[in-house]
Design a protein around this motif. Structure first.
Motif, PDB file in Angstrom:
ATOM      1  N   ASP A 197      20.043  56.805  18.266  1.00 42.62           N
ATOM      2  CA  ASP A 197      20.804  57.860  18.941  1.00 42.62           C
ATOM      3  C   ASP A 197      21.721  58.638  18.005  1.00 42.62           C
ATOM      4  OD1 ASP A 197      22.705  55.944  18.399  1.00 42.62           O
ATOM      5  OD2 ASP A 197      23.445  55.782  20.455  1.00 42.62           O
ATOM      6  N   GLY A 198      21.606  58.398  16.700  1.00 40.27           N
ATOM      7  CA  GLY A 198      22.473  59.050  15.728  1.00 40.27           C
ATOM      8  C   GLY A 198      23.457  58.092  15.087  1.00 40.27           C
ATOM      9  N   THR A 199      23.793  57.003  15.783  1.00 40.18           N
ATOM     10  CA  THR A 199      24.754  56.054  15.233  1.00 40.18           C
ATOM     11  C   THR A 199      24.144  55.168  14.154  1.00 40.18           C
ATOM     12  OG1 THR A 199      24.339  54.441  16.991  1.00 40.18           O
ATOM     13  CG2 THR A 199      26.154  55.993  17.337  1.00 40.18           C
ATOM     14  N   GLU A 200      22.855  55.317  13.895  1.00 39.59           N
ATOM     15  CA  GLU A 200      22.223  54.545  12.826  1.00 39.59           C
ATOM     16  C   GLU A 200      22.654  55.026  11.440  1.00 39.59           C
ATOM     17  OE1 GLU A 200      19.250  57.811  13.868  1.00 39.59           O
ATOM     18  OE2 GLU A 200      20.603  56.508  14.975  1.00 39.59           O
ATOM     19  N   THR A 201      23.293  56.187  11.370  1.00 40.99           N
ATOM     20  CA  THR A 201      23.783  56.726  10.103  1.00 40.99           C
ATOM     21  C   THR A 201      25.300  56.644  10.078  1.00 40.99           C
ATOM     22  OG1 THR A 201      21.925  58.265  10.012  1.00 40.99           O
ATOM     23  CG2 THR A 201      23.813  58.741   8.597  1.00 40.99           C
ATOM     24  N   ALA A 202      25.844  55.959   9.074  1.00 41.39           N
ATOM     25  CA  ALA A 202      27.300  55.864   8.919  1.00 41.39           C
ATOM     26  C   ALA A 202      27.827  57.236   8.516  1.00 41.39           C
ATOM     27  CB  ALA A 202      27.646  54.822   7.871  1.00 41.39           C
ATOM     28  N   ILE A 203      28.839  57.709   9.253  1.00 43.25           N
ATOM     29  CA  ILE A 203      29.319  59.063   9.002  1.00 43.25           C
ATOM     30  C   ILE A 203      30.842  59.181   8.983  1.00 43.25           C
ATOM     31  CG2 ILE A 203      29.269  59.792  11.411  1.00 43.25           C
ATOM     32  CD1 ILE A 203      27.950  62.403  10.330  1.00 43.25           C
ATOM     33  N   ALA A 204      31.556  58.088   9.302  1.00 34.64           N
ATOM     34  CA  ALA A 204      33.019  58.140   9.351  1.00 34.64           C
ATOM     35  C   ALA A 204      33.583  56.724   9.378  1.00 34.64           C
ATOM     36  CB  ALA A 204      33.474  58.909  10.590  1.00 34.64           C
ATOM     37  N   VAL A 205      34.911  56.633   9.179  1.00 40.64           N
ATOM     38  CA  VAL A 205      35.619  55.355   9.271  1.00 40.64           C
ATOM     39  C   VAL A 205      36.826  55.575  10.181  1.00 40.64           C
ATOM     40  CG1 VAL A 205      36.761  53.496   8.020  1.00 40.64           C
ATOM     41  CG2 VAL A 205      34.903  54.761   6.912  1.00 40.64           C
ATOM     42  N   ALA A 238      23.174  50.478   2.751  1.00 42.65           N
ATOM     43  CA  ALA A 238      22.760  51.793   3.242  1.00 42.65           C
ATOM     44  C   ALA A 238      23.936  52.547   3.863  1.00 42.65           C
ATOM     45  CB  ALA A 238      21.626  51.647   4.246  1.00 42.65           C
ATOM     46  N   ALA A 239      24.800  51.842   4.588  1.00 44.55           N
ATOM     47  CA  ALA A 239      25.989  52.472   5.181  1.00 44.55           C
ATOM     48  C   ALA A 239      26.932  52.956   4.088  1.00 44.55           C
ATOM     49  CB  ALA A 239      26.703  51.498   6.112  1.00 44.55           C
ATOM     50  N   HIS A 240      27.111  52.159   3.044  1.00 43.82           N
ATOM     51  CA  HIS A 240      27.957  52.570   1.917  1.00 43.82           C
ATOM     52  C   HIS A 240      27.398  53.824   1.265  1.00 43.82           C
ATOM     53  CE1 HIS A 240      29.735  48.251   1.282  1.00 43.82           C
ATOM     54  NE2 HIS A 240      30.097  48.788   2.427  1.00 43.82           N
ATOM     55  N   ALA A 241      26.081  53.886   1.099  1.00 46.81           N
ATOM     56  CA  ALA A 241      25.432  55.058   0.496  1.00 46.81           C
ATOM     57  C   ALA A 241      25.612  56.291   1.382  1.00 46.81           C
ATOM     58  CB  ALA A 241      23.959  54.780   0.254  1.00 46.81           C
ATOM     59  N   ALA A 242      25.513  56.118   2.698  1.00 49.78           N
ATOM     60  CA  ALA A 242      25.694  57.237   3.616  1.00 49.78           C
ATOM     61  C   ALA A 242      27.132  57.752   3.559  1.00 49.78           C
ATOM     62  CB  ALA A 242      25.333  56.816   5.042  1.00 49.78           C
ATOM     63  N   LEU A 243      28.094  56.846   3.453  1.00 50.90           N
ATOM     64  CA  LEU A 243      29.492  57.269   3.321  1.00 50.90           C
ATOM     65  C   LEU A 243      29.716  57.995   2.001  1.00 50.90           C
ATOM     66  CD1 LEU A 243      31.350  54.163   4.809  1.00 50.90           C
ATOM     67  CD2 LEU A 243      31.103  56.429   5.848  1.00 50.90           C
ATOM     68  N   LEU A 244      29.096  57.516   0.936  1.00 51.70           N
ATOM     69  CA  LEU A 244      29.222  58.175  -0.368  1.00 51.70           C
ATOM     70  C   LEU A 244      28.671  59.602  -0.305  1.00 51.70           C
ATOM     71  CD1 LEU A 244      30.062  58.072  -3.314  1.00 51.70           C
ATOM     72  CD2 LEU A 244      27.838  57.041  -3.833  1.00 51.70           C
ATOM     73  N   ALA A 245      27.621  59.811   0.475  1.00 55.56           N
ATOM     74  CA  ALA A 245      27.027  61.140   0.604  1.00 55.56           C
ATOM     75  C   ALA A 245      28.013  62.150   1.197  1.00 55.56           C
ATOM     76  CB  ALA A 245      25.760  61.062   1.458  1.00 55.56           C
ATOM     77  N   ILE A 246      29.010  61.683   1.947  1.00 59.38           N
ATOM     78  CA  ILE A 246      30.026  62.583   2.494  1.00 59.38           C
ATOM     79  C   ILE A 246      31.345  62.484   1.713  1.00 59.38           C
ATOM     80  CG2 ILE A 246      29.031  62.755   4.797  1.00 59.38           C
ATOM     81  CD1 ILE A 246      31.115  60.685   5.728  1.00 59.38           C
ATOM     82  N   GLY A 247      31.295  61.835   0.553  1.00 63.47           N
ATOM     83  CA  GLY A 247      32.458  61.797  -0.331  1.00 63.47           C
ATOM     84  C   GLY A 247      33.382  60.613  -0.164  1.00 63.47           C
ATOM     85  N   ILE A 248      32.977  59.625   0.617  1.00 57.42           N
ATOM     86  CA  ILE A 248      33.807  58.423   0.811  1.00 57.42           C
ATOM     87  C   ILE A 248      33.205  57.290  -0.024  1.00 57.42           C
ATOM     88  CG2 ILE A 248      34.686  56.752   2.471  1.00 57.42           C
ATOM     89  CD1 ILE A 248      34.421  58.940   4.630  1.00 57.42           C
ATOM     90  N   LEU A 249      33.891  56.954  -1.107  1.00 56.16           N
ATOM     91  CA  LEU A 249      33.447  55.924  -2.035  1.00 56.16           C
ATOM     92  C   LEU A 249      33.936  54.563  -1.572  1.00 56.16           C
ATOM     93  CD1 LEU A 249      32.165  55.053  -4.752  1.00 56.16           C
ATOM     94  CD2 LEU A 249      34.376  55.562  -5.812  1.00 56.16           C
ATOM     95  N   VAL A 250      33.008  53.624  -1.436  1.00 61.37           N
ATOM     96  CA  VAL A 250      33.357  52.259  -1.027  1.00 61.37           C
ATOM     97  C   VAL A 250      33.463  51.409  -2.285  1.00 61.37           C
ATOM     98  CG1 VAL A 250      32.685  50.264   0.356  1.00 61.37           C
ATOM     99  CG2 VAL A 250      32.163  52.586   1.157  1.00 61.37           C
ATOM    100  N   ARG A 251      34.614  50.797  -2.487  1.00 60.80           N
ATOM    101  CA  ARG A 251      34.834  49.936  -3.671  1.00 60.80           C
ATOM    102  C   ARG A 251      35.103  48.527  -3.248  1.00 60.80           C
ATOM    103  NH1 ARG A 251      36.125  52.490  -9.054  1.00 60.80           N
ATOM    104  NH2 ARG A 251      34.604  54.081  -8.868  1.00 60.80           N
TER     105      ARG A 251
END
Length: 121
Positions: A58-66, A108-121
């Motif tokens: 339904d769209g929630t399969e892609t991480a897009i925010a925190v 995959a969620a970390h990579a999706a967040l990185l695509a919008i500029g949110i780096l997970v460390r």
């Protein structure tokens, strides 16, 4: 005496962000009670946000925010604040995932967040 347990704090996952006026926005949470640091996806049909679910379609399969702070949408949609774009850095140990995702789904969620500029460390 019972031990004290400290819960999650609003924004406790955030290490750095460029400007809070740029990286955060008010969103609508679709349903449920979510803790600060919950990784979110956006429901395509409604545009509301919900906990990221890699198995959804339904769209929630892609991480897009925190999620910034606690959100209580148990009685229906509710407003909340979320980190929706970078540049920002977040602490991987303070992120909250719904269910029990496997390592590949978290990566995959970390990579999706990185695509919008949110780096997970």
């Amino acid at each position: 005496m019972a031990p004290l347990v400290e819960g999650k704090h609003p924004g406790g996952f955030l290490v750095w962000e460029a400007s809070r006026d740029y990286t955060r926005e008010t969103i609508t949470v679709a349903a449920g009670t979510l803790e600060p640091g919950t990784v979110l996806g956006r429901i395509t049909a409604s545009g509301a946000y919900a906990a990221h679910d890699p198995a959804a379609m339904d769209g929630t399969e892609t991480a897009i925010a925190v999620l910034w702070g606690r959100a209580d949408a148990s009685a229906g949609e509710a407003p909340a604040v979320a980190l929706i774009r970078g540049p920002a850095i977040v602490n991987r140990h303070d992120l909250v995932f719904a269910g029990a995702p496997v390592d590949a789904e978290i990566t995959a969620a970390h990579a999706a967040l990185l695509a919008i500029g949110i780096l997970v460390r």
